[in-house]
Design a protein around this motif. Structure first.
Motif, PDB file in Angstrom:
ATOM      1  N   ASP A 179       0.836  -1.208   0.000  1.00  0.00           N
ATOM      2  CA  ASP A 179       0.000   0.000   0.000  1.00  0.00           C
ATOM      3  C   ASP A 179       0.867   1.253   0.000  1.00  0.00           C
ATOM      4  O   ASP A 179       0.556   2.244  -0.679  1.00  0.00           O
ATOM      5  CB  ASP A 179      -0.925   0.004   1.214  1.00  0.00           C
ATOM      6  CG  ASP A 179      -2.023  -1.048   1.112  1.00  0.00           C
ATOM      7  OD1 ASP A 179      -2.268  -1.512  -0.018  1.00  0.00           O
ATOM      8  OD2 ASP A 179      -2.614  -1.401   2.146  1.00  0.00           O
ATOM      9  N   GLU A 182       2.331   1.706  -3.411  1.00  0.00           N
ATOM     10  CA  GLU A 182       1.303   2.169  -4.347  1.00  0.00           C
ATOM     11  C   GLU A 182       0.986   3.643  -4.110  1.00  0.00           C
ATOM     12  O   GLU A 182       0.816   4.418  -5.067  1.00  0.00           O
ATOM     13  CB  GLU A 182       0.046   1.319  -4.188  1.00  0.00           C
ATOM     14  CG  GLU A 182      -1.064   1.689  -5.149  1.00  0.00           C
ATOM     15  CD  GLU A 182      -2.279   0.785  -4.995  1.00  0.00           C
ATOM     16  OE1 GLU A 182      -3.288   1.031  -5.677  1.00  0.00           O
ATOM     17  OE2 GLU A 182      -2.219  -0.158  -4.184  1.00  0.00           O
ATOM     18  N   ALA A 183       0.894   4.021  -2.822  1.00  0.00           N
ATOM     19  CA  ALA A 183       0.612   5.420  -2.511  1.00  0.00           C
ATOM     20  C   ALA A 183       1.745   6.329  -2.976  1.00  0.00           C
ATOM     21  O   ALA A 183       1.513   7.410  -3.532  1.00  0.00           O
ATOM     22  CB  ALA A 183       0.380   5.590  -1.009  1.00  0.00           C
ATOM     23  N   GLY A 185       3.870   5.668  -5.411  1.00  0.00           N
ATOM     24  CA  GLY A 185       3.829   5.718  -6.865  1.00  0.00           C
ATOM     25  C   GLY A 185       2.737   6.636  -7.389  1.00  0.00           C
ATOM     26  O   GLY A 185       2.950   7.405  -8.334  1.00  0.00           O
ATOM     27  N   ALA A 186       1.554   6.558  -6.745  1.00  0.00           N
ATOM     28  CA  ALA A 186       0.455   7.433  -7.170  1.00  0.00           C
ATOM     29  C   ALA A 186       0.785   8.890  -6.919  1.00  0.00           C
ATOM     30  O   ALA A 186       0.484   9.761  -7.753  1.00  0.00           O
ATOM     31  CB  ALA A 186      -0.822   7.038  -6.429  1.00  0.00           C
ATOM     32  N   GLU A 187       1.420   9.183  -5.774  1.00  0.00           N
ATOM     33  CA  GLU A 187       1.779  10.570  -5.475  1.00  0.00           C
ATOM     34  C   GLU A 187       2.851  11.076  -6.435  1.00  0.00           C
ATOM     35  O   GLU A 187       2.803  12.228  -6.894  1.00  0.00           O
ATOM     36  CB  GLU A 187       2.263  10.679  -4.029  1.00  0.00           C
ATOM     37  CG  GLU A 187       2.617  12.090  -3.578  1.00  0.00           C
ATOM     38  CD  GLU A 187       1.410  13.012  -3.570  1.00  0.00           C
ATOM     39  OE1 GLU A 187       1.614  14.236  -3.472  1.00  0.00           O
ATOM     40  OE2 GLU A 187       0.264  12.518  -3.664  1.00  0.00           O
ATOM     41  N   ALA A 189       3.303  10.022  -9.496  1.00  0.00           N
ATOM     42  CA  ALA A 189       2.654  10.245 -10.794  1.00  0.00           C
ATOM     43  C   ALA A 189       1.856  11.551 -10.775  1.00  0.00           C
ATOM     44  O   ALA A 189       1.862  12.312 -11.759  1.00  0.00           O
ATOM     45  CB  ALA A 189       1.746   9.062 -11.123  1.00  0.00           C
ATOM     46  N   ARG A 190       1.173  11.835  -9.648  1.00  0.00           N
ATOM     47  CA  ARG A 190       0.391  13.070  -9.565  1.00  0.00           C
ATOM     48  C   ARG A 190       1.299  14.292  -9.631  1.00  0.00           C
ATOM     49  O   ARG A 190       1.017  15.271 -10.350  1.00  0.00           O
ATOM     50  CB  ARG A 190      -0.412  13.096  -8.270  1.00  0.00           C
ATOM     51  CG  ARG A 190      -1.345  14.293  -8.152  1.00  0.00           C
ATOM     52  CD  ARG A 190      -2.170  14.218  -6.880  1.00  0.00           C
ATOM     53  NE  ARG A 190      -1.397  14.541  -5.710  1.00  0.00           N
ATOM     54  CZ  ARG A 190      -1.202  15.777  -5.259  1.00  0.00           C
ATOM     55  NH1 ARG A 190      -1.710  16.809  -5.904  1.00  0.00           N
ATOM     56  NH2 ARG A 190      -0.503  15.989  -4.174  1.00  0.00           N
ATOM     57  N   ASP A 254      -5.152  16.263  -1.035  1.00  0.00           N
ATOM     58  CA  ASP A 254      -5.447  15.509  -2.237  1.00  0.00           C
ATOM     59  C   ASP A 254      -5.039  16.269  -3.490  1.00  0.00           C
ATOM     60  O   ASP A 254      -4.669  15.688  -4.494  1.00  0.00           O
ATOM     61  CB  ASP A 254      -6.948  15.186  -2.306  1.00  0.00           C
ATOM     62  CG  ASP A 254      -7.351  14.198  -1.226  1.00  0.00           C
ATOM     63  OD1 ASP A 254      -6.451  13.478  -0.767  1.00  0.00           O
ATOM     64  OD2 ASP A 254      -8.531  14.180  -0.863  1.00  0.00           O
ATOM     65  N   GLU A 365      -4.396  10.057 -17.874  1.00  0.00           N
ATOM     66  CA  GLU A 365      -4.397   9.621 -16.477  1.00  0.00           C
ATOM     67  C   GLU A 365      -5.372  10.445 -15.651  1.00  0.00           C
ATOM     68  O   GLU A 365      -6.079   9.906 -14.789  1.00  0.00           O
ATOM     69  CB  GLU A 365      -2.985   9.741 -15.905  1.00  0.00           C
ATOM     70  CG  GLU A 365      -2.012   8.704 -16.439  1.00  0.00           C
ATOM     71  CD  GLU A 365      -0.621   8.901 -15.895  1.00  0.00           C
ATOM     72  OE1 GLU A 365      -0.378   9.960 -15.262  1.00  0.00           O
ATOM     73  OE2 GLU A 365       0.237   8.012 -16.099  1.00  0.00           O
ATOM     74  N   ARG A 366      -5.405  11.757 -15.879  1.00  0.00           N
ATOM     75  CA  ARG A 366      -6.332  12.604 -15.121  1.00  0.00           C
ATOM     76  C   ARG A 366      -7.779  12.179 -15.364  1.00  0.00           C
ATOM     77  O   ARG A 366      -8.578  12.091 -14.429  1.00  0.00           O
ATOM     78  CB  ARG A 366      -6.144  14.065 -15.519  1.00  0.00           C
ATOM     79  CG  ARG A 366      -4.870  14.699 -15.010  1.00  0.00           C
ATOM     80  CD  ARG A 366      -4.830  16.179 -15.361  1.00  0.00           C
ATOM     81  NE  ARG A 366      -3.573  16.795 -14.942  1.00  0.00           N
ATOM     82  CZ  ARG A 366      -3.328  17.226 -13.724  1.00  0.00           C
ATOM     83  NH1 ARG A 366      -4.275  17.092 -12.795  1.00  0.00           N
ATOM     84  NH2 ARG A 366      -2.172  17.778 -13.411  1.00  0.00           N
ATOM     85  N   LEU A 369      -8.564   8.802 -13.651  1.00  0.00           N
ATOM     86  CA  LEU A 369      -8.746   8.906 -12.203  1.00  0.00           C
ATOM     87  C   LEU A 369     -10.164   9.342 -11.837  1.00  0.00           C
ATOM     88  O   LEU A 369     -10.668   8.991 -10.765  1.00  0.00           O
ATOM     89  CB  LEU A 369      -7.728   9.877 -11.617  1.00  0.00           C
ATOM     90  CG  LEU A 369      -6.277   9.392 -11.575  1.00  0.00           C
ATOM     91  CD1 LEU A 369      -5.356  10.513 -11.119  1.00  0.00           C
ATOM     92  CD2 LEU A 369      -6.140   8.181 -10.662  1.00  0.00           C
TER      93      LEU A 369
END
Length: 401
Positions: A179, A182-183, A185-187, A189-190, A254, A365-366, A369
């Motif tokens: 987790d 993943e978090a 990686g997501a951050e 990418a954002r 966020d 990606e946006r 999501l």
């Protein structure tokens, strides 16, 4: 049940128990501290039983069922030839080890077998002897067999529970690490999308105008290009400072703190118009959002899609009309559609900024999501072939209240 044979050398604990039992039994025999034989067998056979029992102890962990079988035979010989206490003590350890280290079948069956043996042995002793001492035989059988078997059951239950808890903790730690990755990686990418969308447009304008200033020997054009370069440099630095400030905040959010709004599209289009050094583009903005409010994530995604689309226009499009259109199907409700069209830039003359396709990836990606649909590619327009960016962004009405 299948018998497991030794697969490795005995451990140190087994060697110590076997050595202590062997030496202690030999000392008891030398001192004459052994019972009278229950059968007409020479008493020296008790030493043979002692050696067999000590050998069985070496198998207490590597092959506990084999050790128990050998120990049972040795105990029978020991009782018939004059029992030694060392043999009885080592046999209780073999029963305990068979339950604790044996396969699941042994763990479940050996305690029941020992109970049955104790009951049958007690009944046989009562029938044959018919004296109260027969009950002592039953108690002795229980102490030698039932007690160590159930002790092994208790220890094994706690051991298995501890092992299950350890494995559950490892699984929990693994899931937590997955987790976390993943978090992260997501951050990442954002933040990559934010960095690209905030800075790429300014850098593209700088690249185009610096190339134009170097290729055209006109003082007025060069001065104009330098003005645009300075303006985009200042704006790019401001965006970078805002992003760095966001990364340094200890409490995350966020979305970035200063979230762009669709009300700033006019300024965005004006900035794109200033980003070209001539009048080859005619920018048209059609805002049909209606009066309904939009959630902040939808507004941010729509703003960034328009921003990146205009950046691509400056970098790649041919001369002509560029349209930016926002609309909602049901007069202020329903999903938001963002559409940007520009003349298809095949063989465009003049300086161009390089591109790696990261903008299209970020836009896709946006939209993904938010659970929307995204299209990018050539299409037929009113005046010929155009490049069209189209995104449909779902709007959660609960988030707008």
């Amino acid at each position: 049940m299948p018998v497991r044979f030794p697969s490795r050398l005995p451990d140190r604990e087994a060697v110590l128990i076997a050595a202590a039992g062997l030496l202690g039994g030999a000392l008891l025999y030398a001192l004459g501290l052994n019972n009278r034989p229950e059968a007409e067998l020479p008493q020296w056979l008790a030493l043979v039983a002692l050696a067999l029992m000590a050998g069985a102890e070496l198998l207490r962990r590597t092959a506990p069922l084999v050790g128990l079988a050998v120990g049972t035979g040795a105990l029978v010989v020991d009782v018939c030839s004059g029992s030694l206490f060392a043999n009885v003590a080592m046999y209780t350890d073999l029963v305990y080890s068979a339950v604790l280290y044996g396969p699941p079948e042994a763990y479940r069956r050996i305690p029941r077998v020992t109970e049955a043996v104790t009951v049958v042995g007690t009944l046989v002793a009562v029938v044959l002897i018919r004296e109260p001492v027969a009950l002592l035989i039953g108690i002795g059988l229980g102490v030698v067999t039932v007690a160590p078997a159930w002790t092994g059951v208790g220890v094994r239950v706690h051991r298995d529970a501890a092992e299950a808890a350890r494995m559950a903790a490892e699984r929990t730690a693994l899931l937590a690490e997955l987790d976390r990755r993943e978090a992260v990686g997501a951050e990442r990418a954002r933040m990559a999308r934010e960095l690209h969308d905030m800075v790429a447009g300014h850098l593209s304008a700088i690249a185009i105008h610096s190339s134009a200033a170097l290729s055209i020997n006109e003082p007025e054009a060069s001065r104009e290009a330098l003005g645009v370069i300075r303006e985009n440099s200042v704006q790019g630095l401001a965006e970078m400072r805002r992003l760095i400030g966001l990364l340094r905040e200890t409490v995350g959010a966020d979305e970035p703190a200063a979230t762009p709004r669709l009300d700033g599209l006019d300024a965005l289009v004006a900035q794109a118009r200033r980003g070209v050094r001539d009048d080859r583009f005619a920018f048209v903005l059609s805002d049909g959002r209606g009066a309904g409010a939009l959630p902040a994530p939808v507004e941010l995604a729509a703003y960034r899609i328009v921003q990146e689309s205009l950046t691509n226009v400056v970098k790649h499009a041919a001369s002509g009309e560029v349209t930016v259109e926002l609309r909602r199907a049901d007069a202020g409700s329903g999903p938001l559609t963002v559409e940007v069209t520009s003349p298809l830039g095949d063989g465009r003359a003049g300086p161009r900024a390089p591109g790696a396709g990261a903008g299209l990836v970020g836009m896709r990606e946006r939209v993904a999501l938010l659970g929307g649909d995204f299209e990018a590619g050539p299409a037929e327009g009113r005046t010929g072939r155009v490049w069209r960016i189209r995104a449909v962004l779902p709007v959660d009405e609960e988030e707008t209240r």
